[in-house]
Write an enzyme that holds these catalytic residues in place. Sequence first.
Site, mmCIF file in Angstrom:
data_model
loop_
_atom_site.group_PDB
_atom_site.id
_atom_site.type_symbol
_atom_site.label_atom_id
_atom_site.label_comp_id
_atom_site.label_asym_id
_atom_site.label_seq_id
_atom_site.Cartn_x
_atom_site.Cartn_y
_atom_site.Cartn_z
ATOM 1 C CD GLU A 43 -3.106 -0.564 0.316
ATOM 2 O OE1 GLU A 43 -3.394 0.393 -0.494
ATOM 3 O OE2 GLU A 43 -3.886 -1.392 0.002
ATOM 4 C CG ASP A 86 -5.292 -7.204 -8.070
ATOM 5 O OD1 ASP A 86 -4.960 -7.096 -7.743
ATOM 6 O OD2 ASP A 86 -6.277 -6.392 -7.519
ATOM 7 C CD GLU A 129 -15.082 -4.729 -0.943
ATOM 8 O OE1 GLU A 129 -13.361 -5.415 -0.779
ATOM 9 O OE2 GLU A 129 -14.495 -4.549 -1.974
ATOM 10 C CD GLU A 174 -9.927 -1.371 -8.370
ATOM 11 O OE1 GLU A 174 -8.768 -0.991 -6.760
ATOM 12 O OE2 GLU A 174 -11.427 -1.145 -7.331
#
Length: 904
Positions: free
Chosen positions: A133, A280, A374, A392
């Site tokens: 992150e 991803d 989610e 996204e």
Amino acid sequence: MMLWFRPATMSTLLLPLLLLLSIVFMLGQCMSREEKVKLRNQVVEMFDHAYSNYMDHAYPADELMPLTCRGRVRGLEPSRGDVDDALGKFSLTLIDTLDTLVLLNKTTEFEAAVRRVLRDVRLDNDIVVSVFETNIRVLGGLLGGHSMAVMLKDGGHHMQWYQDELLHMAKDLGLRLLPAFNTSSGLPFPRVNLKYGVRGPLSRTGTETDTCTACAGTIILEFAALSRFTGDPVFEVHARRALDFLWEKRQRNSNLVGTTINIHSGEWVRRDSGVGAGIDSYYEYLLKAYILLGDDLFLQRFNIHYASIMKYISQPPLLLDVHIHKPLLPARTWMDSLLAFFPGLQVLKGDIRPAIETHEMLYQVTKKHNFLPEAFTTDFRVHWAQHPLRPEFAESTYFLFKATRDPYYLEVGRTVLDNLNRFARVPCGFAAMKDVRTGSHEDRMDSFFLAEMFKYLFLLFAEEEDLPFNVEDYIFTTEAHLLPLSLSTAPRTPTHPANATAPSLPHLSTSVRSLWSQEELDDSNFDWTCPNTRLLFPDPAFPRNLRDPIRSAVDKSCPRPTIQREPGMGGPPLRAQDFMANNPEHLELLRRMGVTLIHLKDGRVQLVQHAAQAVSAVAAEDGMRFMQEMMELSSQQQKEQLPPRAVQIVSHPFFGRVVLTAGPAQFGTDLSKSITGVRGFVTVAEPYSGCAELGNAAFVQGRIALMQRGQCMFAEKARHIMKAGAIGGIVIDDNEGSSSDTAPLFQMAGDGRNTDDVTLPLLFLFYKEGNILLEALKEYREVEVLLSDKARDRASIFKGKPLPGILLESSSDTQEEEDCSTDQTSPAPDAALDQSHVSPMDESAPNNKAVTPEEDAGPAIKQNREPEMESAEDKDSSSKSVESMMADWQEDLEAFQQMEKDEL
């Protein structure tokens, strides 16, 4: 971004493909220039609302808490677990937003923001943060800000004082992240202490053994950019080393990677593979590293992975996780929202048709639930109900519009804007959705909302002349930070990484080093060009022909009519909800479908399918569907209890924008059967406990009474306020700090007596949510709320009157979700019929609701939780209680490990 083809020589700068300049699909009337300008301006206004509230109420904290209008400071708020690893006391949201300010033509604000960062932000905090992150949000934000500052300075009008200060901060941060890479494998530790690194008693890190694939594989863009901006190769060296190790550890038969890997041994800890959470951006960065850095090796690896994804994981329009060693075996029956980036990546790859199909599925799920949950099942029901304002889906919408110029995607963008304004907008920003079914909020506005969502939506509606620079000169990182493609011509990392100096960082193994110098590039693994959409879709209606069947499948996701046939023999298939383990006829049907029933010593039964033992291929298919239904039924057992309710504040200045998650009562008015809910002003009961006749009965009459938990039964409280003439009641937890963010939802039971006399609704709020309501009452005196099963559309709340708020005129009634019977069937994914499926279930009717009349001992209902699925050796009869149920992701991991144990 554009798509790319192979130039004549790799020393030539990559050239844009004509795909993005191709035909406009005229499927209907194009959106007018005026309408696009209106929507573009709406995006800017929404950004201003979010950014100004962060700066006014939160800065210099990392994030804004939009419901309580204050900053989230790590250590001062209740821990949210891994989510808090993004917070490092470095003004995260401001850094993450820097290049968004420039893109939205807010140059003055950008210059002020850069000065604030240089003046206020410290990177040497004694705090443990996520390497992943911090890399994508903070390092990426600093590099994106630096890129914009240089661009503006070169323009000669702004930032003339800038002397690469953001780049110096970025290098400082990069050096603070480097100790995480001090492992024998080169995979980074998942966390690092910004001040002390990962070793020693002060670091409080270095003991971790596992990391996710995306966490280790989403480093290369930021680290390589840092190396090429500064001329120091050490960062790119170690990012490449981590990617090389992941490539070596792929499953060689399927060419897939798992979700979690041991950073020391390289063993896969979780062997499920998909394109969503945990993996991803690993795939994303392989392709984008080729575009940014011009290294053919990255493209070859991406194409090998992509071929396997399309062979095993992609089942258009679905993307389902599989087992890396048995890729024809589905690993789960649901999808997570993070995979919504994948259609955008497919556009970058040039594979437009599956991108259109998957995006349409995601759009229909969005329309069905207002936001992407989610996680959602293969028949498009909610699996995990949260939505933290993820960008996204907007990202993929922008890329598809960019590639096709189909005005359809402008309407998709309009839907995203409307839903954000109608359901997520609150007075102090935008609040994440705690439950898309009820419309309840979470006191959370992540930095990626400002960094990504508004970039993609602005670009979707903007014309070329609206942009302050040419976006085609930059590549978007996974956090949508802008890195210039000119970095491809900067000095490259030495071929031999041992030449780079990095104190205390081990050299690469010979096998890994050889990847750079000896690995042959097989031209069969390159797709250098992409088809022009004019040739790919000669019929302008072709995209609509792709989308219509998907829209129908999602909108009408009711069960298929039952065909009168026995599995493989002409009778009706056995449904999971009808199955009884002691019914000989059902056992015979299982046998025909290749399903074996095993009685476990703890009273449960386990079902195992060996499709090859089925009497026919049709029977085997029925067996696979039965197993999927059984797994879903098992996961739904806990959800059979009452769903959450909503407390929606509808008076000034909230106007329905703040929705609080409330626990239900098993007595009184059933709000799910009320079309309008119960609406009224709130008042505090006297006594506050509600455990005696009310002294302020005259004031409570016709209102909704607020009471504190404790001292008596819930039903007794309800009777007292009902006697005073209240129209409803809200019980607020007395346990300071409790919150539905961190605690499972609470369900109130009766007192063991007949409660038919209670005819008003009673809801339960944890301390945090209750305090929001009490503070509103303290400040505004008259506060009106709506008690309902889910948040109402503001248009219906205000009954046609002009809606308050600057941008609510675009609100429209939401389409009611089709009421399907409860025996919905999940589409069976294509899978080889010689694979096995395992599903443990409780033979002893696990539907019984575990509730208690004791107020202070009432069990919690875990919303979106599933029963734990453990091996027989580890589970005893006591584990059947509600309190022992684990969170979904834990259950899925345990179930998968059990499946793996049985299969391998």
